[in-house]
Scaffold this active site. Sequence first.
Site, PDB file in Angstrom:
ATOM      1  N   GLU A 198      18.730 -16.537  -8.353  1.00  0.00           N
ATOM      2  CA  GLU A 198      18.264 -15.188  -8.695  1.00  0.00           C
ATOM      3  C   GLU A 198      17.705 -15.162 -10.124  1.00  0.00           C
ATOM      4  OE1 GLU A 198      17.467 -12.662  -7.245  1.00  0.00           O
ATOM      5  OE2 GLU A 198      17.575 -11.017  -8.662  1.00  0.00           O
TER       6      GLU A 198
ATOM      7  N   LYS B 121       6.498  -4.035  -4.182  1.00  0.00           N
ATOM      8  CA  LYS B 121       7.929  -3.683  -4.177  1.00  0.00           C
ATOM      9  C   LYS B 121       8.513  -3.826  -2.784  1.00  0.00           C
ATOM     10  CE  LYS B 121      11.799  -2.209  -5.863  1.00  0.00           C
ATOM     11  NZ  LYS B 121      12.602  -3.225  -6.556  1.00  0.00           N
TER      12      LYS B 121
ATOM     13  N   ASN C 230      -1.699   2.017   5.913  1.00  0.00           N
ATOM     14  CA  ASN C 230      -0.837   0.915   5.457  1.00  0.00           C
ATOM     15  C   ASN C 230      -0.562   0.046   6.665  1.00  0.00           C
ATOM     16  OD1 ASN C 230      -0.648   2.295   3.112  1.00  0.00           O
ATOM     17  ND2 ASN C 230       1.541   2.725   3.240  1.00  0.00           N
ATOM     18  N   GLY C 231      -0.575  -1.262   6.473  1.00  0.00           N
ATOM     19  CA  GLY C 231      -0.254  -2.151   7.595  1.00  0.00           C
ATOM     20  C   GLY C 231      -1.442  -3.018   7.940  1.00  0.00           C
TER      21      GLY C 231
ATOM     22  N   GLU D  76       8.994 -14.138 -11.504  1.00  0.00           N
ATOM     23  CA  GLU D  76       8.181 -13.015 -11.047  1.00  0.00           C
ATOM     24  C   GLU D  76       7.700 -12.106 -12.160  1.00  0.00           C
ATOM     25  OE1 GLU D  76      10.023 -10.655  -7.972  1.00  0.00           O
ATOM     26  OE2 GLU D  76      11.890 -10.483  -9.041  1.00  0.00           O
TER      27      GLU D  76
ATOM     28  N   TRP E 296      -3.024  -2.635  -1.504  1.00  0.00           N
ATOM     29  CA  TRP E 296      -2.645  -4.016  -1.842  1.00  0.00           C
ATOM     30  C   TRP E 296      -3.411  -4.884  -0.856  1.00  0.00           C
ATOM     31  CZ3 TRP E 296      -0.071  -8.267   0.317  1.00  0.00           C
ATOM     32  CH2 TRP E 296       0.473  -9.186  -0.586  1.00  0.00           C
TER      33      TRP E 296
ATOM     34  N   CYS F  58       0.820  -1.212   0.000  1.00  0.00           N
ATOM     35  CA  CYS F  58       0.000   0.000   0.000  1.00  0.00           C
ATOM     36  C   CYS F  58       0.852   1.261   0.000  1.00  0.00           C
ATOM     37  CB  CYS F  58      -0.877   0.032   1.235  1.00  0.00           C
ATOM     38  SG  CYS F  58      -1.893  -1.418   1.435  1.00  0.00           S
TER      39      CYS F  58
ATOM     40  N   ARG G 244       4.981   0.313  -5.991  1.00  0.00           N
ATOM     41  CA  ARG G 244       4.962  -0.499  -4.770  1.00  0.00           C
ATOM     42  C   ARG G 244       4.055  -1.727  -4.917  1.00  0.00           C
ATOM     43  NH1 ARG G 244       6.542   2.850  -0.193  1.00  0.00           N
ATOM     44  NH2 ARG G 244       5.225   1.661   1.203  1.00  0.00           N
TER      45      ARG G 244
ATOM     46  N   HIS H 231      20.275 -35.397  -8.443  1.00  0.00           N
ATOM     47  CA  HIS H 231      19.573 -35.945  -7.275  1.00  0.00           C
ATOM     48  C   HIS H 231      18.063 -35.732  -7.365  1.00  0.00           C
ATOM     49  CE1 HIS H 231      23.343 -36.869  -5.319  1.00  0.00           C
ATOM     50  NE2 HIS H 231      23.779 -35.665  -5.675  1.00  0.00           N
TER      51      HIS H 231
ATOM     52  N   LYS I 133      13.876 -14.119 -11.079  1.00  0.00           N
ATOM     53  CA  LYS I 133      13.561 -13.037 -12.022  1.00  0.00           C
ATOM     54  C   LYS I 133      12.579 -13.532 -13.078  1.00  0.00           C
ATOM     55  CE  LYS I 133      14.514 -10.174 -10.386  1.00  0.00           C
ATOM     56  NZ  LYS I 133      15.229 -10.111  -9.134  1.00  0.00           N
TER      57      LYS I 133
HETATM   58  O1  M6R Z   1      13.276  -4.510  -0.085  1.00  0.00           O
HETATM   59  P1  M6R Z   1      13.855  -5.852   0.162  1.00  0.00           P
HETATM   60  O2  M6R Z   1      15.197  -6.035  -0.444  1.00  0.00           O
HETATM   61  O3  M6R Z   1      13.886  -6.201   1.623  1.00  0.00           O
HETATM   62  O4  M6R Z   1      12.870  -6.864  -0.529  1.00  0.00           O
HETATM   63  C1  M6R Z   1      13.031  -8.250  -0.421  1.00  0.00           C
HETATM   64  C2  M6R Z   1      12.183  -8.979  -1.441  1.00  0.00           C
HETATM   65  O5  M6R Z   1      10.840  -8.708  -1.234  1.00  0.00           O
HETATM   66  C3  M6R Z   1      12.569  -8.588  -2.874  1.00  0.00           C
HETATM   67  O6  M6R Z   1      13.921  -8.795  -3.123  1.00  0.00           O
HETATM   68  C4  M6R Z   1      11.728  -9.392  -3.886  1.00  0.00           C
HETATM   69  O7  M6R Z   1      12.090 -10.737  -3.839  1.00  0.00           O
HETATM   70  C5  M6R Z   1      11.903  -8.796  -5.279  1.00  0.00           C
HETATM   71  N1  M6R Z   1      10.637  -8.727  -5.947  1.00  0.00           N
HETATM   72  C6  M6R Z   1      12.823  -9.577  -6.126  1.00  0.00           C
HETATM   73  O8  M6R Z   1      12.924  -9.092  -7.415  1.00  0.00           O
END
Ligand code: M6R
Length: 613
Positions: free
Chosen positions: A486, A608, A100-101, A493, A74, A2, A27, A509, A490
């Site tokens: 990683e 985000k 927010n929260g 997501e 959100w 949010c 966000r 394995h 990527k």
């Molecule tokens: O802001 P942060 O680095 O703490 O966020 C951690 C994860 O939420 C963040 O890296 C998330 O996995 C990303 N969408 C990856 O691209």
Amino acid sequence: MCGIVAYLGHKPAWPILIKGLQRLEYRGYDSAGIALMHQNRLQVLKKKGKVDDLARAAQNYPTDGSQGIGHTRWATHGPPDDINAHPHTSGNQRLALVHNGIIENYALLKKALEKEGHVFQGQTDTEVLVHFIEELQHREQWPLEEAVRVALTRITGAYAIVVMDRDDPGKLVAARKASPLVIGVGNGEYFIASDATPIVEHTKRVIYLNDGEIATVSLRDNLQIRTMNNEVQTPYIHELDMEIEQLEKGGYEHFMLKEIYEQPTTVADCMRGRLNVEQGWVRLGGLDDHLARVAQARRIIIAACGTSWHAGLIGEYLIEDLARIPVEVEYASELRYRNPILNEEDVVIAISQSGETADTLAAVELARERGSLVYGIVNVVGSSIARLTHCGSYIHCGPEIGVASTKAFTGQVTLLSLMALVLAHRRGVLAESDFRRLLLELSEIPGKIAQVLEANAQIAYIAGEIKDRTNAIYLGRGYNFPVALEGALKLKEISYIHAEGYPAAEMKHGPIALIDENMPVIVIATNKSAYDKIVSNIQEVKARKGMVIAVVEQGDEVISQLADYTIEIPPTEEPFTPLLSVIPLQLLSYHIAVMRDCNVDQPRNLAKSVTVE
Ligand code: M6R
């Protein structure tokens, strides 16, 4: 997650709020809304969908007023629809509130309020909070700020809120606990937002509200900050180090692509003033005062989530390999709930781009309680984790707007590389010649990233070849194992293709059962130390008709004969390979997502900064 934006001043609030909500879109959200105050009337417009949908829907309504609050939601409690969208209003339509929260005890409060005759329109915890404030205001005849303060002392959970009162115009009340709020101080006007992005184009003078503080901004009485116990606080005004251009796409089609291309600069920025090749030193200002303690730590625990956790895994390889300190890497969400053995002999490194991730923040709190020294590696200046840790370093990447983290990852790995070298030097475990060689090599990484980016067209071509696959496997060994994780994250997501990362040797394995002609296998094969082993892994994939896309070192002649496609990166010292090998994987995911017509910068369901558990 949010986002909040609020305005109080003399200009029309609507365009400021709409623009502010657009700035917060990165966000992640599923509905948006704005409440405006004009001539003692409250006008609320809210809508499921994007900010543009809200702006279109508002065309038939008056949008006058120079005071208002806006929100991107959100969904947590209740589906993303027009009713659950914020702002929420009190039963008497006097108060409007954005939040927010999560209010954890909202169900009990709701029951009690229903008994008092309150009727709720939707399912959110936020609506309960605004009715609770209304109830206190009505019962005790308190001014808004007092009703808000007392209400907040009786709720449990996390919040950042902004409230306004139709019967008390020219005033906004804001408060925070475990969810950020920034107040921009302009010329006779105020801006309040979840982060500085909606504020920077109006003023660079900001106040970061601390946990447990309530701010009242008023056109009559200026700004007052109090604690929950009603103690007056002296606000400290910071100068924002952010330029509006950093929030624009700058000619790129997407923020993600812009951020991938920024990496030669952001990695250099992260090293600036921290490394000197000629004089042979490396230093991190944030570590100076604690160097002895960190260098003598019994062990280092790295806590992070998502991409930051992957950077932490590379940190483990770097610190153990170069500085010879034992390192464990933990998902922050697991660390916080499993009663870990942590004490004053341990050092905890919290890694977070946003500095607001709820699980990482909670891990920091836990580590502090147990007496460990907590070091933060953070991008967003002034964020909660940056302020809660004992010490730390910023990665200086500038705002990262694309939800998929790219330049923050390379910034975090760069910072961890610097840290490993600082610690290695202090502990005297690295020969001076090796230390100097590594310094020189690290300083050359930005230029080498620029070289990798030149492969963009070739990577786009490969993306076209695999864009319609439904699965992918990423393999890497040693320093490149976290890069495989990683790369897979990527792809998942932003393109919604199922992908898994594995240590290359683990494939036999289990995952090898998945390999057939439909399975693209992306192998990061730049390791000098385990080269022959990775060649064998590639042969195992080819023997089962898998399609191999290999990231190799320039001039590699063996793997290029075996793989279907190879992408070359310049040679470097093995500890710094991830800073180069991750770049083609970022580009590959980006192009696949674009070809699949996905929303690259705001992928579905993602936020985000994940400020709830
Ligand atoms: O802001 P942060 O680095 O703490 O966020 C951690 C994860 O939420 C963040 O890296 C998330 O996995 C990303 N969408 C990856 O691209």
